[in-house]
Design a protein around this motif. Structure first.
Motif, PDB file in Angstrom:
ATOM      1  N   MET A 201     -28.977  15.026 -64.793  1.00 27.62           N
ATOM      2  CA  MET A 201     -30.159  16.469 -64.183  1.00 27.62           C
ATOM      3  C   MET A 201     -30.943  16.770 -65.426  1.00 27.62           C
ATOM      4  O   MET A 201     -31.085  16.866 -65.916  1.00 27.62           O
ATOM      5  N   ASN A 202     -32.051  16.615 -64.079  1.00 27.73           N
ATOM      6  CA  ASN A 202     -33.969  16.484 -65.118  1.00 27.73           C
ATOM      7  C   ASN A 202     -34.311  17.959 -64.712  1.00 27.73           C
ATOM      8  O   ASN A 202     -34.951  17.900 -63.149  1.00 27.73           O
ATOM      9  N   LEU A 203     -34.112  18.757 -65.247  1.00 27.24           N
ATOM     10  CA  LEU A 203     -35.279  20.387 -64.596  1.00 27.24           C
ATOM     11  C   LEU A 203     -36.834  20.166 -65.548  1.00 27.24           C
ATOM     12  O   LEU A 203     -37.021  21.333 -65.372  1.00 27.24           O
ATOM     13  N   ARG A 204     -36.798  19.303 -66.451  1.00 27.97           N
ATOM     14  CA  ARG A 204     -37.801  19.201 -67.581  1.00 27.97           C
ATOM     15  C   ARG A 204     -38.841  19.872 -66.755  1.00 27.97           C
ATOM     16  O   ARG A 204     -39.606  18.847 -65.670  1.00 27.97           O
ATOM     17  N   ASN A 205     -40.336  20.790 -67.373  1.00 27.96           N
ATOM     18  CA  ASN A 205     -41.215  20.517 -66.361  1.00 27.96           C
ATOM     19  C   ASN A 205     -41.124  21.428 -64.875  1.00 27.96           C
ATOM     20  O   ASN A 205     -42.256  21.778 -64.144  1.00 27.96           O
ATOM     21  N   ARG A 206     -40.537  22.196 -64.800  1.00 26.35           N
ATOM     22  CA  ARG A 206     -39.663  22.837 -62.910  1.00 26.35           C
ATOM     23  C   ARG A 206     -40.203  23.990 -63.371  1.00 26.35           C
ATOM     24  O   ARG A 206     -39.819  24.753 -63.942  1.00 26.35           O
ATOM     25  N   ASN A 207     -40.450  24.773 -62.254  1.00 23.24           N
ATOM     26  CA  ASN A 207     -41.271  26.012 -61.545  1.00 23.24           C
ATOM     27  C   ASN A 207     -39.767  26.821 -61.348  1.00 23.24           C
ATOM     28  O   ASN A 207     -39.285  25.781 -60.667  1.00 23.24           O
ATOM     29  N   LEU A 208     -39.390  27.693 -61.596  1.00 19.48           N
ATOM     30  CA  LEU A 208     -38.458  28.485 -60.801  1.00 19.48           C
ATOM     31  C   LEU A 208     -39.989  29.967 -60.276  1.00 19.48           C
ATOM     32  O   LEU A 208     -39.039  30.887 -60.959  1.00 19.48           O
ATOM     33  N   LEU A 209     -39.879  29.508 -59.424  1.00 20.64           N
ATOM     34  CA  LEU A 209     -40.156  30.756 -58.397  1.00 20.64           C
ATOM     35  C   LEU A 209     -39.368  31.275 -57.118  1.00 20.64           C
ATOM     36  O   LEU A 209     -39.313  32.823 -56.666  1.00 20.64           O
ATOM     37  N   SER A 210     -38.900  30.579 -56.736  1.00 17.96           N
ATOM     38  CA  SER A 210     -37.352  31.751 -55.467  1.00 17.96           C
ATOM     39  C   SER A 210     -36.296  31.021 -55.987  1.00 17.96           C
ATOM     40  O   SER A 210     -35.721  32.444 -55.251  1.00 17.96           O
ATOM     41  N   LEU A 211     -35.803  29.346 -56.278  1.00 17.23           N
ATOM     42  CA  LEU A 211     -33.986  29.309 -56.081  1.00 17.23           C
ATOM     43  C   LEU A 211     -34.547  28.572 -54.660  1.00 17.23           C
ATOM     44  O   LEU A 211     -33.044  27.788 -54.334  1.00 17.23           O
ATOM     45  N   MET A 212     -35.433  28.721 -54.270  1.00 17.31           N
ATOM     46  CA  MET A 212     -34.938  27.716 -52.636  1.00 17.31           C
ATOM     47  C   MET A 212     -35.615  26.749 -52.091  1.00 17.31           C
ATOM     48  O   MET A 212     -34.887  25.808 -52.079  1.00 17.31           O
ATOM     49  N   ASN A 213     -35.701  25.957 -53.674  1.00 14.50           N
ATOM     50  CA  ASN A 213     -35.657  24.785 -53.994  1.00 14.50           C
ATOM     51  C   ASN A 213     -35.323  23.626 -54.754  1.00 14.50           C
ATOM     52  O   ASN A 213     -35.288  22.774 -55.897  1.00 14.50           O
ATOM     53  N   HIS A 214     -34.208  24.632 -55.540  1.00 11.81           N
ATOM     54  CA  HIS A 214     -33.242  24.156 -56.253  1.00 11.81           C
ATOM     55  C   HIS A 214     -31.789  23.901 -55.496  1.00 11.81           C
ATOM     56  O   HIS A 214     -31.347  24.148 -54.620  1.00 11.81           O
ATOM     57  N   THR A 215     -30.832  22.618 -55.922  1.00  8.79           N
ATOM     58  CA  THR A 215     -30.021  22.301 -55.159  1.00  8.79           C
ATOM     59  C   THR A 215     -29.010  23.077 -55.454  1.00  8.79           C
ATOM     60  O   THR A 215     -29.096  23.648 -57.477  1.00  8.79           O
ATOM     61  N   LYS A 216     -27.646  23.081 -55.295  1.00  9.96           N
ATOM     62  CA  LYS A 216     -26.496  23.591 -55.498  1.00  9.96           C
ATOM     63  C   LYS A 216     -25.994  22.963 -56.862  1.00  9.96           C
ATOM     64  O   LYS A 216     -26.050  23.706 -57.783  1.00  9.96           O
ATOM     65  N   GLU A 217     -26.396  21.665 -57.096  1.00 11.23           N
ATOM     66  CA  GLU A 217     -26.031  20.912 -58.147  1.00 11.23           C
ATOM     67  C   GLU A 217     -26.629  21.373 -59.701  1.00 11.23           C
ATOM     68  O   GLU A 217     -26.663  21.806 -60.870  1.00 11.23           O
ATOM     69  N   GLU A 218     -28.085  21.431 -59.266  1.00 11.68           N
ATOM     70  CA  GLU A 218     -29.670  22.307 -60.097  1.00 11.68           C
ATOM     71  C   GLU A 218     -28.892  23.347 -60.839  1.00 11.68           C
ATOM     72  O   GLU A 218     -28.796  24.142 -61.945  1.00 11.68           O
ATOM     73  N   ILE A 219     -28.470  24.490 -60.157  1.00 12.17           N
ATOM     74  CA  ILE A 219     -27.716  25.234 -60.398  1.00 12.17           C
ATOM     75  C   ILE A 219     -26.396  25.560 -60.720  1.00 12.17           C
ATOM     76  O   ILE A 219     -26.656  26.343 -62.020  1.00 12.17           O
ATOM     77  N   ASN A 220     -25.910  24.639 -60.121  1.00  9.80           N
ATOM     78  CA  ASN A 220     -24.913  24.354 -61.359  1.00  9.80           C
ATOM     79  C   ASN A 220     -24.597  24.079 -62.861  1.00  9.80           C
ATOM     80  O   ASN A 220     -24.223  24.668 -63.692  1.00  9.80           O
ATOM     81  N   TYR A 221     -24.930  23.420 -62.500  1.00  9.04           N
ATOM     82  CA  TYR A 221     -26.148  22.456 -64.558  1.00  9.04           C
ATOM     83  C   TYR A 221     -26.261  23.979 -65.034  1.00  9.04           C
ATOM     84  O   TYR A 221     -26.153  24.000 -66.398  1.00  9.04           O
ATOM     85  N   LEU A 222     -27.530  24.461 -64.383  1.00 10.48           N
ATOM     86  CA  LEU A 222     -27.778  25.532 -65.458  1.00 10.48           C
ATOM     87  C   LEU A 222     -26.700  26.981 -65.475  1.00 10.48           C
ATOM     88  O   LEU A 222     -27.115  27.270 -66.870  1.00 10.48           O
ATOM     89  N   LEU A 223     -25.879  27.142 -64.516  1.00  9.07           N
ATOM     90  CA  LEU A 223     -25.010  28.100 -65.447  1.00  9.07           C
ATOM     91  C   LEU A 223     -24.045  27.442 -66.341  1.00  9.07           C
ATOM     92  O   LEU A 223     -23.515  27.973 -67.150  1.00  9.07           O
ATOM     93  N   ASN A 224     -23.602  25.854 -66.056  1.00  9.76           N
ATOM     94  CA  ASN A 224     -22.857  25.858 -67.689  1.00  9.76           C
ATOM     95  C   ASN A 224     -23.268  25.474 -68.325  1.00  9.76           C
ATOM     96  O   ASN A 224     -23.044  25.593 -69.475  1.00  9.76           O
ATOM     97  N   LEU A 225     -24.529  25.158 -68.618  1.00  9.43           N
ATOM     98  CA  LEU A 225     -25.346  25.751 -70.136  1.00  9.43           C
ATOM     99  C   LEU A 225     -25.485  26.599 -70.084  1.00  9.43           C
ATOM    100  O   LEU A 225     -25.426  26.632 -71.587  1.00  9.43           O
ATOM    101  N   ALA A 226     -25.990  27.275 -69.517  1.00 11.07           N
ATOM    102  CA  ALA A 226     -25.653  29.317 -69.641  1.00 11.07           C
ATOM    103  C   ALA A 226     -24.210  29.280 -70.309  1.00 11.07           C
ATOM    104  O   ALA A 226     -24.633  29.989 -72.033  1.00 11.07           O
ATOM    105  N   SER A 227     -23.260  28.795 -69.523  1.00 10.73           N
ATOM    106  CA  SER A 227     -21.820  29.431 -70.292  1.00 10.73           C
ATOM    107  C   SER A 227     -21.695  29.032 -72.062  1.00 10.73           C
ATOM    108  O   SER A 227     -21.092  29.119 -73.196  1.00 10.73           O
ATOM    109  N   TYR A 228     -22.718  27.093 -72.080  1.00 13.19           N
ATOM    110  CA  TYR A 228     -22.627  26.584 -73.054  1.00 13.19           C
ATOM    111  C   TYR A 228     -23.036  27.700 -74.871  1.00 13.19           C
ATOM    112  O   TYR A 228     -22.353  27.052 -74.736  1.00 13.19           O
ATOM    113  N   LEU A 229     -25.160  27.664 -73.996  1.00 13.71           N
ATOM    114  CA  LEU A 229     -24.996  27.819 -75.069  1.00 13.71           C
ATOM    115  C   LEU A 229     -24.813  29.341 -75.654  1.00 13.71           C
ATOM    116  O   LEU A 229     -24.887  30.105 -76.905  1.00 13.71           O
ATOM    117  N   LYS A 230     -24.347  30.548 -74.353  1.00 11.70           N
ATOM    118  CA  LYS A 230     -23.551  31.661 -74.458  1.00 11.70           C
ATOM    119  C   LYS A 230     -21.813  31.756 -75.616  1.00 11.70           C
ATOM    120  O   LYS A 230     -22.420  31.855 -76.666  1.00 11.70           O
TER     121      LYS A 230
END
Ligand code: CP
Ligand code: NVA
Length: 339
Positions: A1-30
């Motif tokens: 998964m590579n979200l480097r240098n990506r904008n986050l303007l709305s989530l319209m262009n993020h895939t389900k996998e990318e959103i899940n990746y962000l959530l897993n990373l958030a849990s890990y960082l928490k």
């Protein structure tokens, strides 16, 4: 998964996998923050925090997340900068692009954030526009997951009540449609999301086995849900004049004891992005009650606006868990975008 240098303007262009990746990373960082072994991945990075509207949670969450990870932040608002008044958005974007590694923007139209993204050459992250609040709903779905004993998303049902044309209603519809959730919206017809956007979400829902329901009847919408979500009836930047109309049309959608009963779920949880108009303590709310003659002989006629005070103060309310998760999800966005 590579979200480097990506904008986050709305989530319209993020895939389900990318959103899940962000959530897993958030849990890990928490977890890393809790056990004290957080590793700073953003040393030497500089973040511009651009605010055209006020904020407590979003600003603090960005500042804490950045500082935990070793990055520097600069807060810029429209009162103490040239933003929007003496300099075009395009020029501001170019200036910030030469100085910073990323921009967080909170303000008005989605067009402005798109203009910043187009001209800055660095990632731009949406901290709330009229149309979307992506960092909020990432924290919200993480909070739902934590309160569902880690049930998968396709077993979670939630309802949003109130003005569904605005940032929170739209973003909750979008993220649920992407993640395979059961999403209901209850609002009077004139407060429904625009048809084109609903059709877009409905197509996503079909692809992801999500269920979307858009109805006027609040009691029908809340039946058997796990989470009830509401937001203020008048959003930042809207005219004070609309309060009268909102009280008339949205009172039926207030989160109160009667609505909770109609869920048939005594374990239901109540969510709110905050700030909330649940009592008359803050002076802005007190003035509203007086202006709309909702106080007579020191008695309030309406118990709170979008949520009653007793429900807000009860164990149904998990909005402060949402608040904390703003830090962890924003941190996941910063780490995945900039490290
Ligand atoms: N929920 C939210 O975005 O809060 P602030 O307006 O305080 O940032
Ligand atoms: N709809 C609200 C959300 C606040 C976080 C607003 O835009 O004011």
């Amino acid at each position: 998964m590579n979200l480097r240098n990506r904008n986050l303007l709305s989530l319209m262009n993020h895939t389900k996998e990318e959103i899940n990746y962000l959530l897993n990373l958030a849990s890990y960082l928490k977890k890393s923050k809790y056990i004290g072994n957080e590793y700073p991945r953003l040393k030497g990075k500089n973040l511009a925090l651009l605010f055209e509207k006020p904020s407590t949670r979003t600003r603090c969450a960005f500042e804490i997340a950045a500082k935990d990870q070793g990055a520097n932040v600069t807060y810029i608002d429209s009162n103490s900068s040239q933003l929007g008044a003496k300099e075009t958005i395009k020029d501001t974007a170019k200036v910030l692009g030469r100085m910073f590694d990323a921009i967080q923007y909170r303000g008005f139209s989605q067009k402005i954030i798109e203009e910043l993204a187009k001209n800055s050459g660095i990632p731009v992250l949406n901290g709330l526009t009229n149309e979307f609040h992506p960092t909020q709903v990432l924290a919200d779905v993480l909070t739902m997951l934590e309160h569902s004993n880690n049930k998968s998303f396709n077993k979670i049902k939630y309802v949003y009540l109130g003005d569904a044309r605005y940032n929170i209603g739209r973003s909750l519809l979008l993220i649920g449609a992407k993640l395979g959730m059961d999403v209901r919206i209850a609002a009077p017809k004139q407060f429904w999301p625009e048809e084109k956007f609903f059709i877009f979400c409905n197509n996503l829902a079909k692809k992801n086995n999500s269920k979307l329901l858009l109805v006027e009847d609040p009691y029908l919408a809340v039946k058997n849900v796990d989470f009830i979500y509401t937001d203020v009836w008048v959003s930042m930047g809207e005219s004070e004049e609309v309060w009268c109309e909102r009280i008339n049309f949205l009172s039926k959608y207030q989160i109160n004891n009667e609505l909770i009963k109609h869920t048939n779920n005594f374990k239901v949880k109540v969510m709110h992005c905050l700030p909330s108009f649940h009592n008359t303590e803050p002076f802005v709310i007190n003035n509203l009650f007086k202006k709309h003659k909702l106080i007579k002989n020191n008695q309030t006629l309406l118990n709170g606006f979008e949520i009653t005070d007793d429900i807000f103060e009860s164990s149904f309310n998990i909005s402060f868990d949402q608040v904390e998760n703003r830090i962890h999800t924003i941190k996941a966005i910063l780490v995945s975008t900039l490290s």
